[in-house]
Design an enzyme around this catalytic site. Structure first.
Site, short mmCIF file in Angstrom:
data_model
loop_
_atom_site.label_atom_id
_atom_site.label_comp_id
_atom_site.label_asym_id
_atom_site.label_seq_id
_atom_site.Cartn_x
_atom_site.Cartn_y
_atom_site.Cartn_z
CE LYS A 13 -1.98 -1.13 3.92
NZ LYS A 13 -1.27 -2.38 4.24
NE ARG A 88 -4.42 -1.61 10.16
CZ ARG A 88 -3.28 -1.14 9.64
NH1 ARG A 88 -3.25 -0.02 8.99
NH2 ARG A 88 -2.19 -1.82 9.81
NE ARG A 127 7.95 -2.29 5.95
CZ ARG A 127 6.64 -2.26 6.11
NH1 ARG A 127 5.88 -1.63 5.23
NH2 ARG A 127 6.08 -2.85 7.13
NE ARG A 160 6.48 -0.41 10.16
CZ ARG A 160 5.33 -0.47 9.49
NH1 ARG A 160 5.21 0.16 8.34
NH2 ARG A 160 4.31 -1.17 9.96
NE ARG A 171 2.45 -5.18 10.93
CZ ARG A 171 3.54 -4.84 10.25
NH1 ARG A 171 4.73 -5.20 10.68
NH2 ARG A 171 3.42 -4.13 9.15
P1 AP5 Z 1 4.88 -1.60 1.78
O1 AP5 Z 1 4.43 -0.81 0.61
O2 AP5 Z 1 5.72 -0.91 2.80
O3 AP5 Z 1 3.63 -2.34 2.43
P2 AP5 Z 1 2.35 -1.78 3.19
O4 AP5 Z 1 1.15 -2.44 2.61
O5 AP5 Z 1 2.35 -0.29 3.24
O6 AP5 Z 1 2.63 -2.43 4.59
P3 AP5 Z 1 2.69 -1.90 6.08
O7 AP5 Z 1 3.43 -2.94 6.86
O8 AP5 Z 1 3.21 -0.50 6.20
O9 AP5 Z 1 1.19 -1.92 6.41
P4 AP5 Z 1 0.55 -2.11 7.74
O10 AP5 Z 1 -0.85 -1.94 7.32
O11 AP5 Z 1 0.83 -3.33 8.52
O12 AP5 Z 1 1.27 -1.03 8.67
P5 AP5 Z 1 0.85 0.42 9.15
O13 AP5 Z 1 2.05 1.24 9.13
O14 AP5 Z 1 -0.38 0.88 8.45
O15 AP5 Z 1 5.66 -2.90 1.23
C1 AP5 Z 1 6.20 -3.84 2.13
C2 AP5 Z 1 7.56 -4.34 1.55
O16 AP5 Z 1 7.31 -5.09 0.36
C3 AP5 Z 1 8.51 -3.20 1.14
O17 AP5 Z 1 9.83 -3.59 1.44
C4 AP5 Z 1 8.31 -3.06 -0.37
O18 AP5 Z 1 9.50 -2.63 -1.04
C5 AP5 Z 1 7.96 -4.49 -0.78
N1 AP5 Z 1 6.98 -4.55 -1.87
C6 AP5 Z 1 5.92 -3.72 -2.08
N2 AP5 Z 1 5.23 -4.12 -3.16
C7 AP5 Z 1 5.85 -5.22 -3.64
C8 AP5 Z 1 5.62 -6.09 -4.75
N3 AP5 Z 1 4.57 -5.88 -5.57
N4 AP5 Z 1 6.47 -7.13 -4.95
C9 AP5 Z 1 7.54 -7.33 -4.12
N5 AP5 Z 1 7.82 -6.54 -3.04
C10 AP5 Z 1 6.99 -5.51 -2.81
O19 AP5 Z 1 0.39 0.12 10.64
C11 AP5 Z 1 1.32 -0.22 11.66
C12 AP5 Z 1 0.58 -0.39 12.97
O20 AP5 Z 1 -0.06 0.83 13.35
C13 AP5 Z 1 -0.57 -1.42 12.96
O21 AP5 Z 1 -0.08 -2.75 13.17
C14 AP5 Z 1 -1.45 -0.91 14.10
O22 AP5 Z 1 -0.92 -1.27 15.35
C15 AP5 Z 1 -1.33 0.60 13.95
N6 AP5 Z 1 -2.39 1.16 13.09
C16 AP5 Z 1 -2.21 1.83 11.91
N7 AP5 Z 1 -3.39 2.21 11.39
C17 AP5 Z 1 -4.35 1.78 12.27
C18 AP5 Z 1 -5.76 1.85 12.27
N8 AP5 Z 1 -6.46 2.45 11.29
N9 AP5 Z 1 -6.43 1.30 13.31
C19 AP5 Z 1 -5.77 0.70 14.34
N10 AP5 Z 1 -4.41 0.59 14.38
C20 AP5 Z 1 -3.71 1.12 13.35
#
Ligand code: AP5
Length: 215
Positions: A13, A88, A127, A160, A171
Site C-alpha cells: 500500500k 481498518r 523491508r 521497523r 498483524r
Molecule cells: P509496503 O508498501 O511498505 O507495504 P504496506 O502495505 O504499506 O505495509 P505496512 O506494513 O506498512 O502496512 P501495515 O498496514 O501493517 O502497517 P501500518 O504502518 O499501516 O511494502 C512492504 C515491503 O514489500 C517493502 O519492502 C516493499 O519494497 C515491498 N513490496 C511492495 N510491493 C511489492 C511487490 N509488488 N512485490 C515485491 N515486493 C513488494 O500500521 C502499523 C501499525 O499501526 C498497525 O499494526 C497498528 O498497530 C497501527 N495502526 C495503523 N493504522 C491503524 C488503524 N487504522 N487502526 C488501528 N491501528 C492502526
C-alpha cells in the site's frame, strides 16, 4: 477525490501510494506513518499506541478515529487524498462515512490490494526504510543501489520494530479478523476495485493506474 487503499500488512500500500500521489496530485494520509510520528515526538497518543503497535494489534478505534478526523478536517479544501491503513475496522469505516456525509462527501474509490499470506512475511521482514526521507526499499525486491544506504543520500536505512516474523503473524491475524470485513462493506457501496498485489511492483502500479485513469 477520496481514495481508500485496503490490503494486508506488507501488501504494498505504502509503496504504491508514494508513486500515485505525484501522478494524481493527491495527498497520502497513512495512519501508520502518523502514529509513528506521534511516537517519535513522545506525545500522549504516541505513548498510548505503542504497546498495541509493538504487539501487532490494532490501536483502539476511539484514538484512531480522533486522530484521523483531525487530519481529514485539516484537508477540507484539498484536491483529494489517499487513505492508507485507515479505516481498518467496521467502526472506523462507519465513523469515516458519517464524517464525510456531514461535509457532503463520500469515499469515491476503494482499491483492494490482494496478496497471498505466504508472501507477506517475506515482504515485511525484508523491508528497510529511510528514517529521513521515508523512502521504502526491500532487500530482494527493491534493493537500494548501495548496501543499506538510502539512494537519496540521506544515510543508513532502518528496519521497523514491528517488522519481525512473530509480530507480522499477529498483524496478519488482525487484518483477517478486523480489516478484511471492510471489503464486503465497501463492495455493498459499489466502489471496490480489486488489484492483484502478488505481481511485481511496476505491474501493480500499472493495474492501479488503469483503475485511476478511468475515474
Ligand atoms: P509496503 O508498501 O511498505 O507495504 P504496506 O502495505 O504499506 O505495509 P505496512 O506494513 O506498512 O502496512 P501495515 O498496514 O501493517 O502497517 P501500518 O504502518 O499501516 O511494502 C512492504 C515491503 O514489500 C517493502 O519492502 C516493499 O519494497 C515491498 N513490496 C511492495 N510491493 C511489492 C511487490 N509488488 N512485490 C515485491 N515486493 C513488494 O500500521 C502499523 C501499525 O499501526 C498497525 O499494526 C497498528 O498497530 C497501527 N495502526 C495503523 N493504522 C491503524 C488503524 N487504522 N487502526 C488501528 N491501528 C492502526
Amino acid at each position: 477525490m477520496i481514495v481508500v487503499f485496503l490490503g494486508p500488512p506488507g501488501a504494498g500500500k505504502g509503496t504504491q501510494c508514494k508513486l500515485l500521489v505525484d501522478k494524481y496530485h493527491l495527498e497520502h494520509l497513512s495512519s501508520g506513518d502518523i502514529l509513528r510520528a506521534e511516537r517519535k515526538q513522545g506525545t500522549e497518543l504516541g505513548k498510548q499506541a505503542q504497546s498495541y503497535m509493538d504487539a501487532g494489534g490494532l490501536v483502539p478505534d476511539e484514538l484512531i478515529v480522533a486522530m484521523m478526523m483531525k487530519e481529514i478536517q485539516a484537508r477540507q479544501n484539498s484536491k483529494g487524498f489517499i487513505l492508507d491503513g485507515f479505516p481498518r475496522t467496521l467502526g472506523q469505516a462507519h465513523a469515516l462515512d458519517e464524517a464525510l456525509k456531514k461535509a457532503s462527501k463520500s469515499v469515491d474509490v476503494v482499491l483492494n490490494l490482494a496478496v497471498d499470506d505466504d508472501k507477506l512475511e517475506e515482504r515485511i521482514t525484508g523491508r528497510r526504510s529511510c528514517p529521513k526521507c521515508g523512502a521504502t526499499y526491500h532487500i530482494i525486491f527493491n534493493p537500494p543501489a548501495n548496501d543499506n544506504m538510502c539512494d537519496a543520500g540521506c544515510g543508513p536505512l532502518t528496519q521497523r520494530k514491528d517488522d519481525t516474523a512473530e509480530v507480522v503473524r499477529n498483524r496478519i491475524k488482525a487484518y483477517h479478523e478486523q480489516t478484511a470485513p471492510l471489503i464486503e462493506y465497501y463492495r455493498k457501496q459499489g466502489n471496490v476495485h480489486d488489484i492483484d498485489g502478488n505481481a511485481a511492483i511496476e505491474d501493480v502500479t500499472a493495474a492501479v493506474c488503469s483503475v485511476m485513469d478511468k475515474l
